[in-house]
Scaffold this motif. Structure first.
Motif, PDB file in Angstrom:
ATOM      1  N   LEU A  57      30.435  21.285 -35.661  1.00  0.00           N
ATOM      2  CA  LEU A  57      29.444  22.258 -36.194  1.00  0.00           C
ATOM      3  C   LEU A  57      30.278  23.759 -36.469  1.00  0.00           C
ATOM      4  O   LEU A  57      31.263  23.832 -35.851  1.00  0.00           O
ATOM      5  CB  LEU A  57      28.479  22.476 -35.330  1.00  0.00           C
ATOM      6  CG  LEU A  57      27.556  21.154 -34.973  1.00  0.00           C
ATOM      7  CD1 LEU A  57      26.422  21.678 -34.062  1.00  0.00           C
ATOM      8  CD2 LEU A  57      27.103  20.610 -36.118  1.00  0.00           C
ATOM      9  N   GLN A  68      26.100  27.483 -36.163  1.00  0.00           N
ATOM     10  CA  GLN A  68      25.490  26.180 -35.961  1.00  0.00           C
ATOM     11  C   GLN A  68      25.353  25.768 -34.377  1.00  0.00           C
ATOM     12  O   GLN A  68      24.323  25.716 -34.097  1.00  0.00           O
ATOM     13  CB  GLN A  68      25.907  25.038 -36.557  1.00  0.00           C
ATOM     14  CG  GLN A  68      25.590  24.859 -38.386  1.00  0.00           C
ATOM     15  CD  GLN A  68      26.325  23.689 -38.808  1.00  0.00           C
ATOM     16  OE1 GLN A  68      27.502  23.468 -38.914  1.00  0.00           O
ATOM     17  NE2 GLN A  68      25.475  23.091 -39.769  1.00  0.00           N
ATOM     18  N   LYS A  69      26.561  26.146 -34.182  1.00  0.00           N
ATOM     19  CA  LYS A  69      26.473  25.896 -32.433  1.00  0.00           C
ATOM     20  C   LYS A  69      25.559  26.811 -31.922  1.00  0.00           C
ATOM     21  O   LYS A  69      24.842  26.546 -30.865  1.00  0.00           O
ATOM     22  CB  LYS A  69      27.881  25.892 -31.773  1.00  0.00           C
ATOM     23  CG  LYS A  69      28.685  24.788 -32.195  1.00  0.00           C
ATOM     24  CD  LYS A  69      30.299  24.866 -31.327  1.00  0.00           C
ATOM     25  CE  LYS A  69      31.402  23.947 -32.040  1.00  0.00           C
ATOM     26  NZ  LYS A  69      32.668  24.615 -31.866  1.00  0.00           N
ATOM     27  N   PHE A 109      22.930  28.379 -32.848  1.00  0.00           N
ATOM     28  CA  PHE A 109      21.671  28.242 -32.938  1.00  0.00           C
ATOM     29  C   PHE A 109      21.115  27.032 -32.026  1.00  0.00           C
ATOM     30  O   PHE A 109      20.053  27.061 -31.491  1.00  0.00           O
ATOM     31  CB  PHE A 109      21.369  27.659 -34.426  1.00  0.00           C
ATOM     32  CG  PHE A 109      21.251  29.078 -35.522  1.00  0.00           C
ATOM     33  CD1 PHE A 109      21.323  28.632 -36.897  1.00  0.00           C
ATOM     34  CD2 PHE A 109      21.184  30.166 -34.948  1.00  0.00           C
ATOM     35  CE1 PHE A 109      21.238  29.777 -37.714  1.00  0.00           C
ATOM     36  CE2 PHE A 109      20.991  31.280 -35.816  1.00  0.00           C
ATOM     37  CZ  PHE A 109      20.940  31.047 -37.322  1.00  0.00           C
ATOM     38  N   VAL A 110      22.131  26.212 -31.941  1.00  0.00           N
ATOM     39  CA  VAL A 110      21.666  25.009 -30.968  1.00  0.00           C
ATOM     40  C   VAL A 110      21.654  25.585 -29.485  1.00  0.00           C
ATOM     41  O   VAL A 110      20.759  25.369 -28.774  1.00  0.00           O
ATOM     42  CB  VAL A 110      22.823  23.843 -31.310  1.00  0.00           C
ATOM     43  CG1 VAL A 110      22.553  22.670 -29.986  1.00  0.00           C
ATOM     44  CG2 VAL A 110      22.622  23.028 -32.438  1.00  0.00           C
ATOM     45  N   THR A 111      22.590  26.081 -29.095  1.00  0.00           N
ATOM     46  CA  THR A 111      22.881  26.770 -27.583  1.00  0.00           C
ATOM     47  C   THR A 111      21.645  27.533 -27.173  1.00  0.00           C
ATOM     48  O   THR A 111      21.357  27.852 -26.023  1.00  0.00           O
ATOM     49  CB  THR A 111      24.120  26.903 -27.426  1.00  0.00           C
ATOM     50  OG1 THR A 111      24.679  28.200 -28.115  1.00  0.00           O
ATOM     51  CG2 THR A 111      25.201  25.847 -27.377  1.00  0.00           C
ATOM     52  N   PHE A 164      18.824  27.821 -28.363  1.00  0.00           N
ATOM     53  CA  PHE A 164      17.477  27.185 -28.654  1.00  0.00           C
ATOM     54  C   PHE A 164      16.917  28.111 -29.832  1.00  0.00           C
ATOM     55  O   PHE A 164      15.563  28.408 -29.665  1.00  0.00           O
ATOM     56  CB  PHE A 164      16.882  27.269 -27.610  1.00  0.00           C
ATOM     57  CG  PHE A 164      17.184  26.110 -26.326  1.00  0.00           C
ATOM     58  CD1 PHE A 164      18.208  26.537 -25.577  1.00  0.00           C
ATOM     59  CD2 PHE A 164      16.590  24.943 -26.310  1.00  0.00           C
ATOM     60  CE1 PHE A 164      18.547  25.774 -24.594  1.00  0.00           C
ATOM     61  CE2 PHE A 164      17.106  24.074 -25.315  1.00  0.00           C
ATOM     62  CZ  PHE A 164      18.272  24.557 -24.485  1.00  0.00           C
ATOM     63  N   PHE A 199      15.645  27.467 -32.949  1.00  0.00           N
ATOM     64  CA  PHE A 199      14.937  26.755 -33.596  1.00  0.00           C
ATOM     65  C   PHE A 199      13.905  25.964 -33.033  1.00  0.00           C
ATOM     66  O   PHE A 199      14.294  25.515 -31.955  1.00  0.00           O
ATOM     67  CB  PHE A 199      15.316  26.232 -35.007  1.00  0.00           C
ATOM     68  CG  PHE A 199      16.419  25.217 -34.517  1.00  0.00           C
ATOM     69  CD1 PHE A 199      17.541  25.525 -34.590  1.00  0.00           C
ATOM     70  CD2 PHE A 199      16.153  23.906 -34.075  1.00  0.00           C
ATOM     71  CE1 PHE A 199      18.934  24.779 -34.008  1.00  0.00           C
ATOM     72  CE2 PHE A 199      17.276  22.841 -33.690  1.00  0.00           C
ATOM     73  CZ  PHE A 199      18.594  23.435 -33.541  1.00  0.00           C
TER      74      PHE A 199
END
Lengths: 202, 174, 924
Positions: B90, B94-95, B97-99, B101, B103
């Motif tokens: 990623l 992108q990373k 947005f994941v870490t 939280f 979305f």
């Protein structure tokens, strides 16, 4: 029987397809010859401009000649500030993150009800027509300090030939065109200039 | 009809005959099966449908696909959500947005990823001051609607990516 | 079609149709199941260390997840090509519908099928009861039942045909209309009266309450919309008594008592759209040779969707009854209630049935979603509240609530009842009389939406409380303190809440927050041209519906990999991650395969149900419970904030069983502790730390080692459970590996090693009493918000300068997502208060012309993104269960904003939304 007719008429208006309705009700522009009966040239001149101002004060024009930094969209009861919220930016072509051209392409896209033109942008604040009277617009249009440094002949040329101006008469599905035609507007403004470019009182 | 040829995520597509009234959104989703680009409103209001267009002059911008015909993308270079991660790796955004939280239902996320990526690339070329950062992020992302998150964690993620590499993105890294 | 290694897990419906979901094994194309089981085999799994959601990677890379993503070519075994369908809906509900003129659809735009009411009748389709109050399609010659009602379904062979046709039909409507009839008139959807009179001793029994007497209803209606209550009779039935006591309460309020401040206020709220970003839609295929119907849908009510489609086709003639139906339930692009019990799956099924052999996609565009999607009820409320002037205590309250339910009943009466139950908010109201009625109208159907009526009633209540504080000259938070319901106190339905009622803590947090503390100073520092105000509100909202179920299947492999199937639905709430986290409390590691919205993985339990759980009597329930497979309900919907408390309960119980009878005995083996040793019973003292099981001084054991051992010694390595909740859990005892094991579940199957699942017979099952159906709600979570606003005098523009929201929700399973939900709820509340509005009838979305832009939802610029503070109170004890909070978090901001606006402008608004123009007018 009067009530029945009125009801039928309202049915027609309610259920006719919008473009047909719009074309019917969009309005017309009187030809310069219609004003021949006004003998005073200054009064006749002002009358030409008042007629031409029906175009300038129409939503298709005023929406992008805002008094502030945000355009409007729609017309009549559906008139509103432009959504999404966009702003004129440094050059009138939008902010860095949201340029007008990001959404408004070189031509209308009717399936998306999206209007477009190659040079889609806001008129400068000096040319703001929102909330103005025909008289005020007239003064603005004549003033080289506010009209992009144009003389009267150039104004007529711009209004009668410019294709972004011309968009107002082919705005795409879902939008009422400006009254008359661009050629008719040009004729009125030509006549206005010929008679001394007088401004209406109001 | 238009004969459409374009580049998407580095891959050449076409020539394909497409109707002039086919939207780019439908071209991506129905013709190519690239459903990472979403359909939210069809009125250029939500930007769930936004993709990146890389211009010849080296700049990039996002554009909605729901109100623009595929034909207008002829010859263009486009990036969609599917093109950001490379070989499963990623991007930093992108990373984040994941870490963070950032979305919840995730339907608007492709648009936010594209927009955030364009912002990062723009700042890398024209950094802003730390004082202007929040406003810059806000102006960049404000076109994107999200109904789940209240936006806070999206903004925090973008800010943290920028601050983690302040030398690249800020004109006055601490 | 080439179909490999399917396992069909079957349930047979009453109509004899086999229902199930095909578990397709992995072929060349990822199967639906593989795509929707997350995280799966990924290189980077942040959820394993709590640094991301299980669906994080999939969502951030644009993976196919949502029903709207799937086309025929994505479904192994399906035809390659996708055909497309289009619903035609009426923008008119006051004229006779006279049919269609499809003359514009020439050449390539011609549909291959046009499905109308006549076809529905011809093949004998049946509407499920829930949707039976209006036909699927308006018939020619009838006035449409409501604006936006479907009149026909057009099916096109190719996408291009569909795309061109829909544009042509949108520009010139093909619907024809005849004479004007006015709107269809229908009976109200329902009405109830909830009256409570507390006894003189607050710890003693109530004199009267809905819990004691049952719910009261009108005996008839006047003019199709005015409830006629039974004549008052103190010794009469529930209806008569409610009238008797209700009228006494109103008389008390009407009496001019100099010691009592009576506020009589009306409040009106608007219709809004849930505006989840993914419009409803799906795809379906009917294979006429195999007589198999397969659907991909995105719904909050997967069991209901599957059963409704089965019912629709259950008596169909002429080849329209499938032998089996497989329903694939996808991740949702938002829900908020609007995907719960909608008729969309029925139309998706029709699209396939009327073009057999073809895969057909049916989806709304946003105009259609506005036109037909479930809306929030518009409420008109009149509240009369009497406050003791010296103490500020509420003495009595009367409220009359009218809901516009739109064109179909849907959940209207239930929304009305839940709203009525929230009429007392966080307060202890000793005498309260609430009437509610949900009306039919020609507007778009209103149903379930975040808050479910409590948003409306508690907004009206909180602004009234704020006004009382001003009138009584009592601090607004102090007034709330004095009136707060205490732990063990009774709601207006007469029941108590489960567990501690933490109102004092929440109020303390609000009172001591700088936004509240500094309000006077900030107001006086307002720059010229700006009005500054601060507002506060505190509410409590239930989680649960009173007939909730949890079904979960967990297995642990010999390598320690944990797999979870659950019937709870993911719509953004991270319930999949919550499931994994909750199971990890017992199993030490986060699952790598979580499949949600699965209604079929529990067939080994062999569950049966019978009578509607909401109306079943105790006697009926006791008799039915003797069947060891009977449960009041098998599967329920993901709504009502149930994900945390209800949805993960099954995972909790299943994981505990696997630990107790699988991992723990394996640990004892590895530690060399004999079964007879006293320590063998001390599993409660074992703790997981960094993925390893610790127990006193024994060497820590990894999940993988424990799992391998559990498999090797054929311990329990998997559990399938079912639980039912009617404001408490069902419970039962099972014999597991020779031991009696009692748990809050009512069905259990286990597997040993890699063997098959075997159902265990339950003993001593206790289902929650039928009388619990009289509760309003037993489960509740509190949320409070304080907000500071700045209003520009010249323009009326309102800016939220700062806000703080505090919540108590037990043990948060995914704390970052709880915070994210609070932020999202805040934004939705802001939109509801200031921005969102849908006209109810011809000018509203039923006319098919509404989209975003006309409908305005909150953007980041409308939310104090940089300064919004959120706080979650720690659980009372470390083992507290999680509590639902996804709805309550959007409520208090609404009345807090209204109170802040009053503080800034001196104007109390009595309706929503409060727009910039209204503010400008109020200030002028």
């Amino acid at each position: 029987m009067m009530t029945k007719t009125v009801r039928t008429l309202s049915l027609c208006l309610a259920f006719a397809a919008l473009p047909a309705f719009a074309a019917e009700m969009a309005g017309t522009l009187a030809a310069p010859s219609s004003f021949a009966s006004i003998s005073d040239p200054a009064a006749r001149s002002a009358a030409y401009f008042t007629e031409a101002a029906k175009v300038m004060m129409h939503p298709r024009c005023v929406n992008c000649h805002p008094a502030g930094d945000r355009p409007s969209q729609g017309e009549g009861a559906m008139s509103r500030l432009h959504q999404p919220p966009v702003t004129r930016g440094a050059d009138g072509f939008g902010s860095v993150a949201m340029r007008c051209a990001s959404c408004h392409q070189k031509a209308n896209f009717d399936p998306g009800h999206m209007p477009g033109h190659e040079h889609w942008h806001l008129a400068p604040l000096s040319m703001a027509w929102q909330g103005k009277t025909a008289s005020q617009i007239c003064a603005q249009v004549k003033d080289p300090a506010r009209n992009g440094n144009r003389n009267l002949a150039q104004i007529v040329e711009h209004m009668s030939k410019d294709t972004l101006v011309g968009w107002a008469w082919a705005p795409g599905v879902g939008r009422q065109p400006a009254p008359g035609t661009q050629a008719e507007l040009g004729a009125l403004l030509e006549a206005w200039v010929q008679t001394g470019a007088a401004c209406p009182a109001s | 009809m238009t004969t459409l040829k374009l580049t998407i995520n580095g891959k050449a597509y076409g020539p394909t005959e497409v109707r002039d009234d086919l939207s780019m959104n439908d071209y991506l989703r129905e013709y190519l099966g690239l459903t990472g680009t979403k359909f939210g409103c069809g009125a250029a209001q939500c930007l769930s449908c936004a993709v990146i267009v890389d211009e010849a002059d080296g700049t990039s911008r996002t554009t909605p696909t729901c109100v623009i015909p595929a034909a207008f993308f002829n010859g263009k270079t486009v990036r969609t959500i599917e093109g950001h991660a490379k070989a499963g790796e990623l991007t930093e955004l992108q990373k984040a947005f994941v870490t963070h939280f950032s979305f919840q239902c995730g339907y608007c996320t492709a648009g936010f990823v594209n927009e955030g990526q364009v912002l990062l690339e723009r700042l890398a070329k024209a950094p802003v001051s730390r004082a202007d950062l929040d406003k810059t992020i806000q102006e960049s992302l404000n076109g994107h609607l999200c109904r789940c998150t209240g936006y806070v964690k999206y903004h925090e993620a973008v800010r943290d990516v920028i601050l983690a590499d302040a030398k690249r993105y800020l004109s006055n890294p601490a | 079609m080439h179909i490999t290694r399917r396992e069909f897990i079957k349930t047979v419906t009453a109509s004899g149709i086999v229902l199930g979901v095909a578990r397709l094994s992995t072929g060349a194309e990822p199967t639906f199941r593989a795509r929707e089981t997350l995280p799966g085999a990924v290189g980077w799994n942040p959820s394993a260390v709590g640094k991301g959601r299980i669906d994080g990677l999939a969502k951030v890379t644009g993976a196919k997840l949502y029903a709207s993503d799937f086309r025929a070519a994505d479904m192994p075994g399906w035809p390659e090509k996708t055909s497309h369908a289009l619903l035609l809906r009426t923008p008119d509900a006051t004229h006779v519908y006279a049919g269609l003129d499809l003359g514009a659809l020439v050449g390539s735009m011609r549909p291959v099928a046009v499905v109308t009411a006549a076809d529905v009748a011809r093949v004998n389709l049946r509407l499920p009861d829930f949707f039976a109050d209006a036909p699927l399609f308006c018939a020619v010659g009838k006035t449409p039942h409501y604006l936006g009602q479907a009149v026909a379904l057009l099916i096109f062979d190719t996408f291009d045909a569909y795309d061109q046709a829909r544009v042509a039909l949108r520009e010139k409507s093909p619907l024809k209309f005849g004479r004007e009839t006015g709107p269809v008139v229908a009976k109200p959807y329902g009405s109830n009266r909830f009256t409570r009179i507390a006894g003189a001793d607050p710890n003693g029994p109530d004199v009267f309450s809905p819990l004691l007497a049952g719910w009261a209803a009108p005996t008839s209606y006047k003019k199709a919309e005015i409830p006629v209550w039974a004549p008052a009779m103190k010794a009469g039935n529930a209806n008569a008594q409610a009238t008797y006591y209700g009228e006494r309460i109103r008389a008390e309020l009407a009496a001019a008592n100099p010691d009592v401040l009576v506020l009589d206020r009306t409040f009106t709220t608007q219709s809004v759209d849930p505006m989840f970003l993914e419009p409803e839609g799906g795809i379906a295929w009917y294979d006429p040779k195999a007589r198999m119907l397969e659907l991909v849908v995105g719904v909050q009510s997967p069991a209901e969707a599957a059963e409704s489609v089965a019912h629709l086709l259950g008596a169909a003639k002429g080849g329209f009854k499938p032998a089996s139906i497989n329903t694939y339930c996808a991740y949702l692009g938002g829900g908020f209630g609007g995907r719960d019990h909608t008729p969309m799956p029925l139309y998706i099924a029709l699209a396939a049935m009327f073009y057999p052999g073809h895969a057909v996609r049916l989806a709304h565009d946003r105009f259609q979603q506005f036109q037909a999607g479930i809306k929030r009820h518009s409420f008109k409320m009149r509240s009369v509240v009497g406050f003791d002037k010296s103490t500020g205590k509420i003495r009595a309250m009367a409220s009359d609530q009218v809901l516009d339910g739109g064109g179909m009943a849907n959940f209207s009466i239930n929304v009305a009842d839940v709203a009525a139950g929230a009429t007392c908010g966080i307060y202890d109201v000793p005498r309260i009389d609430v009437t509610t009625i949900a009306l039919h109208s020609r507007g778009v159907t209103a149903g379930s939406m975040r808050g479910y009526g409590t948003l409306q009633t508690m907004t009206a209540l909180e602004v009234l409380i704020d006004e009382a504080a001003t009138a009584l000259k009592i601090d607004p938070i102090e007034l709330r303190r004095r009136n707060a319901l205490k732990t063990g106190g009774r709601t207006n339905f007469g029941n108590t809440y489960v567990g501690p009622v933490r109102t004092p803590e929440v109020l303390d947090k609000l009172a001591t927050h700088p936004i509240w503390r500094d309000r006077a100073a900030e107001k006086s520092r307002a720059p010229a041209g700006t009005l500054i105000g601060t507002g506060v509100a505190c509410v409590t909202k239930d989680y649960g519906t009173g007939a909730d179920c949890t079904q979960t299947r967990i297995t642990i492999g010999p390598d320690g990999r944990i797999s979870i199937d659950s019937d709870v639905v993911e719509m953004g709430t991270a319930v999949g991650t919550a499931l994994a986290n909750r199971a990890a409390m017992s199993l030490g590691a986060v699952a790598t395969e979580v499949a949600v919205a699965r209604i079929d993985a529990y067939d080994v339990l062999g569950l049966v149900k019978s009578i509607d759980p909401y109306i079943i009597t105790q006697q009926q329930q006791d008799a039915a419970a003797r069947n060891p497979r009977w449960v009041p309900e098998t599967s329920s919907v993901s709504s009502a904030s149930v994900g945390a408390h209800i949805g993960t309960h099954g995972a909790n119980e299943a994981a505990r069983i696997i630990f107790r009878f699988g991992l723990w005995p394996a640990a004892l083996d590895l530690w060399g502790i004999a079964a007879s040793d006293a320590r063998a019973k001390q599993w409660q003292s074992a703790k997981w730390a960094d993925g390893k099981l610790t127990f006193g001084s024994r060497p820590p054991l990894s999940v993988a080692d424990l799992a391998a051992k559990a498999h090797a010694r054929k311990g329990v390595t998997g559990a399938v459970v079912h639980g039912f909740n009617r404001w408490e859990w069902s419970s039962a005892t099972f014999t597991v590996d020779g031991e009696a094991y009692s748990s809050e579940i009512d069905a259990l199957a286990v597997r040993h090693g890699d063997g098959k699942f075997v159902r265990l017979t339950r003993r001593n099952v206790k289902f929650p009493p039928a009388t619990n159906n009289r509760f309003s709600t037993s489960y509740t979570s509190l949320c409070g918000t304080v907000v500071r606003v700045e209003i520009d005098r010249a323009t009326g523009n309102l800016r939220i300068a700062k806000a703080y929201t505090v919540i108590e929700c037990g043990t948060p399973l995914v704390p970052e997502v709880v915070i994210g939900q609070m932020q999202g709820g805040f934004a939705m509340g802001v939109g509801y208060t200031l921005l969102e509005n849908l006209p109810l009838y011809e000018d509203g979305p039923g006319n098919g012309k509404w989209n975003l832009g006309q409908y305005v939802v909150a953007r980041a610029s409308d939310v104090p993104v940089g300064t919004l503070e959120t706080e979650i109170l720690p659980p009372v004890t470390p083992t507290d269960a999680p509590k639902g909070m996804a709805e309550v978090n959007m409520i208090p901001i609404v009345p807090a904003l209204l109170s802040a606006i009053y503080d800034a402008t001196g104007k109390r608004f009595e309706s929503l939304p409060v727009t910039t123009a209204m503010l400008k007018g109020a200030i002028a």
